[in-house]
Design a protein around this motif. Structure first.
Motif, PDB file in Angstrom:
ATOM      1  N   ASP A 157       1.057  21.027 -19.484  1.00  0.00           N
ATOM      2  CA  ASP A 157       1.764  20.059 -18.652  1.00  0.00           C
ATOM      3  C   ASP A 157       3.237  20.464 -18.549  1.00  0.00           C
ATOM      4  O   ASP A 157       3.923  20.589 -19.562  1.00  0.00           O
ATOM      5  CB  ASP A 157       1.638  18.666 -19.294  1.00  0.00           C
ATOM      6  CG  ASP A 157       2.238  17.563 -18.429  1.00  0.00           C
ATOM      7  OD1 ASP A 157       3.048  17.853 -17.536  1.00  0.00           O
ATOM      8  OD2 ASP A 157       1.874  16.399 -18.661  1.00  0.00           O
ATOM      9  N   ARG A 159       5.656  18.779 -17.759  1.00  0.00           N
ATOM     10  CA  ARG A 159       6.495  17.704 -18.290  1.00  0.00           C
ATOM     11  C   ARG A 159       5.684  16.966 -19.374  1.00  0.00           C
ATOM     12  O   ARG A 159       5.190  15.863 -19.165  1.00  0.00           O
ATOM     13  CB  ARG A 159       6.890  16.758 -17.150  1.00  0.00           C
ATOM     14  CG  ARG A 159       8.109  15.859 -17.406  1.00  0.00           C
ATOM     15  CD  ARG A 159       7.804  14.841 -18.479  1.00  0.00           C
ATOM     16  NE  ARG A 159       8.764  13.751 -18.568  1.00  0.00           N
ATOM     17  CZ  ARG A 159       8.820  12.913 -19.574  1.00  0.00           C
ATOM     18  NH1 ARG A 159       7.987  13.044 -20.598  1.00  0.00           N
ATOM     19  NH2 ARG A 159       9.683  11.936 -19.587  1.00  0.00           N
ATOM     20  N   ARG A 239      -2.084  19.692  -9.225  1.00  0.00           N
ATOM     21  CA  ARG A 239      -0.903  19.372 -10.011  1.00  0.00           C
ATOM     22  C   ARG A 239      -1.341  18.665 -11.288  1.00  0.00           C
ATOM     23  O   ARG A 239      -2.273  17.853 -11.270  1.00  0.00           O
ATOM     24  CB  ARG A 239       0.055  18.455  -9.227  1.00  0.00           C
ATOM     25  CG  ARG A 239       0.587  19.062  -7.935  1.00  0.00           C
ATOM     26  CD  ARG A 239       1.543  20.213  -8.197  1.00  0.00           C
ATOM     27  NE  ARG A 239       2.109  20.731  -6.964  1.00  0.00           N
ATOM     28  CZ  ARG A 239       1.556  21.688  -6.213  1.00  0.00           C
ATOM     29  NH1 ARG A 239       0.398  22.223  -6.605  1.00  0.00           N
ATOM     30  NH2 ARG A 239       2.128  22.102  -5.119  1.00  0.00           N
ATOM     31  N   CYS A 240      -0.667  18.962 -12.364  1.00  0.00           N
ATOM     32  CA  CYS A 240      -0.988  18.283 -13.622  1.00  0.00           C
ATOM     33  C   CYS A 240      -0.547  16.822 -13.520  1.00  0.00           C
ATOM     34  O   CYS A 240       0.612  16.546 -13.205  1.00  0.00           O
ATOM     35  CB  CYS A 240      -0.269  18.957 -14.786  1.00  0.00           C
ATOM     36  SG  CYS A 240      -0.722  18.277 -16.399  1.00  0.00           S
ATOM     37  N   PRO A 241      -1.457  15.874 -13.749  1.00  0.00           N
ATOM     38  CA  PRO A 241      -1.064  14.465 -13.660  1.00  0.00           C
ATOM     39  C   PRO A 241      -0.065  14.095 -14.744  1.00  0.00           C
ATOM     40  O   PRO A 241      -0.040  14.692 -15.814  1.00  0.00           O
ATOM     41  CB  PRO A 241      -2.392  13.719 -13.847  1.00  0.00           C
ATOM     42  CG  PRO A 241      -3.246  14.663 -14.629  1.00  0.00           C
ATOM     43  CD  PRO A 241      -2.864  16.042 -14.163  1.00  0.00           C
ATOM     44  N   SER A 242       0.753  13.112 -14.443  1.00  0.00           N
ATOM     45  CA  SER A 242       1.729  12.643 -15.419  1.00  0.00           C
ATOM     46  C   SER A 242       1.012  11.984 -16.591  1.00  0.00           C
ATOM     47  O   SER A 242       0.071  11.216 -16.409  1.00  0.00           O
ATOM     48  CB  SER A 242       2.680  11.642 -14.759  1.00  0.00           C
ATOM     49  OG  SER A 242       3.493  11.015 -15.727  1.00  0.00           O
ATOM     50  N   PHE A 243       1.470  12.289 -17.812  1.00  0.00           N
ATOM     51  CA  PHE A 243       0.798  11.759 -18.998  1.00  0.00           C
ATOM     52  C   PHE A 243       0.829  10.228 -19.022  1.00  0.00           C
ATOM     53  O   PHE A 243      -0.047   9.591 -19.603  1.00  0.00           O
ATOM     54  CB  PHE A 243       1.395  12.334 -20.281  1.00  0.00           C
ATOM     55  CG  PHE A 243       2.817  11.894 -20.553  1.00  0.00           C
ATOM     56  CD1 PHE A 243       3.084  10.729 -21.255  1.00  0.00           C
ATOM     57  CD2 PHE A 243       3.886  12.667 -20.123  1.00  0.00           C
ATOM     58  CE1 PHE A 243       4.386  10.336 -21.510  1.00  0.00           C
ATOM     59  CE2 PHE A 243       5.191  12.279 -20.376  1.00  0.00           C
ATOM     60  CZ  PHE A 243       5.444  11.105 -21.067  1.00  0.00           C
ATOM     61  N   GLU A 244       1.837   9.612 -18.374  1.00  0.00           N
ATOM     62  CA  GLU A 244       1.889   8.147 -18.340  1.00  0.00           C
ATOM     63  C   GLU A 244       0.675   7.562 -17.619  1.00  0.00           C
ATOM     64  O   GLU A 244       0.306   6.408 -17.846  1.00  0.00           O
ATOM     65  CB  GLU A 244       3.164   7.659 -17.629  1.00  0.00           C
ATOM     66  CG  GLU A 244       4.450   7.947 -18.371  1.00  0.00           C
ATOM     67  CD  GLU A 244       5.146   9.198 -17.853  1.00  0.00           C
ATOM     68  OE1 GLU A 244       6.347   9.350 -18.099  1.00  0.00           O
ATOM     69  OE2 GLU A 244       4.471  10.013 -17.185  1.00  0.00           O
ATOM     70  N   THR A 245       0.058   8.354 -16.746  1.00  0.00           N
ATOM     71  CA  THR A 245      -1.059   7.839 -15.955  1.00  0.00           C
ATOM     72  C   THR A 245      -2.395   7.911 -16.682  1.00  0.00           C
ATOM     73  O   THR A 245      -3.365   7.289 -16.249  1.00  0.00           O
ATOM     74  CB  THR A 245      -1.195   8.622 -14.626  1.00  0.00           C
ATOM     75  OG1 THR A 245      -1.570   9.984 -14.912  1.00  0.00           O
ATOM     76  CG2 THR A 245       0.102   8.610 -13.855  1.00  0.00           C
TER      77      THR A 245
END
Length: 259
Positions: A157, A159, A239-245
């Motif tokens: 990731d 981020r 795209r790598c999804p945001s870890f918050e999701t």
């Protein structure tokens, strides 16, 4: 060693294939050891300390693949800490964050209400997460474009969550305060480094049903270059999804399956 012997057998087979378009080797960011800084995709052995046998075997296997690149077209993929399917939250019982959840849940149930748990704290330390579905899509996309022989792709990731963000997630999920101990205290002294922690944590994790690998990733000092991966996927929608999701999805799936 299974990693090295298996890789050598596949390389021997690849050398016999006429018209081989690409040999893809899935390595691991374990090869970076406990490098104190940014570890670049084209690096391998830069003198980084590697204190556990899994990481050493991953490095040896990748070294054999790099040597074979002189005679066969090959690329290397280095996924990070594979945490499961970000879309559904699905993960094997002993993989990803599930062992860490199990460890925390059992510790939570063994303590009186209000007593905080202990966890490392690192606002500037990153957990190198790789959702399985994103990593698989990235590998297939890069290979379908044939990649560039001799290239290494870091599938982490761009981020990733910090150790503090991951611990905050755990605290909110179980509804219990967590007392944070700076990660620097673990890495400052040789006897408390990640390799030692990985070896000495087996007794604790056996007691609570967790995995020492999950703890190991919380103590690394590395940052990971993903330039090759970003360029290769730039023309795609991957795209790598945001870890918050997806962190809540993983915990929710864990509770659903394990109570």
């Amino acid at each position: 060693d299974v990693n090295v012997k298996g890789t050598d057998q596949l390389l021997a087979f690849a050398h016999r294939l006429r018209g081989l378009r690409m040999f893809a080797h899935v390595s691991s960011i374990f090869v970076s050891g406990d490098y104190p800084g940014r570890f670049y995709e084209d690096w391998l052995d830069v003198g980084q300390p590697i204190s556990n046998p899994v990481a050493r075997s991953k490095m040896a296997a990748e070294q054999h693949v790099r040597a074979a690149m002189r005679t066969i077209p090959a690329v290397v993929f280095r996924p990070g800490f594979l945490v499961g399917d970000a879309e559904t939250g699905a993960c094997d019982e002993d993989r990803g964050l599930f062992p860490l959840y199990s460890l925390v849940r059992r510790a939570d149930r063994s303590l009186p209400p209000g007593v905080p748990l202990l966890a490392p704290d690192g606002p500037d330390r990153y957990v190198p997460i790789s959702p399985n579905d994103w990593a698989a899509e990235a590998v297939l996309a890069i290979l379908s474009d044939h990649g560039a022989p001799g290239t290494t792709f870091c599938l982490v990731d761009p981020r990733p969550p910090t150790v503090r963000e991951l611990v905050d997630h755990l605290s909110e999920s179980i509804g219990r305060p967590i007392y944070r101990i700076p990660v620097a205290l673990f890495t400052k002294f040789p006897l408390l480094g990640p390799g030692r922690i990985l070896g000495s944590s087996h007794a604790v994790t056996r007691r609570f049903g967790g995995s020492p690998i999950s703890l190991y990733f919380l103590l690394l000092r590395n940052e990971y270059d993903t330039t090759n991966t970003s360029r290769a996927l730039e023309s795609t929608r991957i795209r790598c999804p945001s870890f918050e999701t997806y962190l809540d999805r993983f915990y929710g799936r864990f509770v659903e399956e394990h109570g």
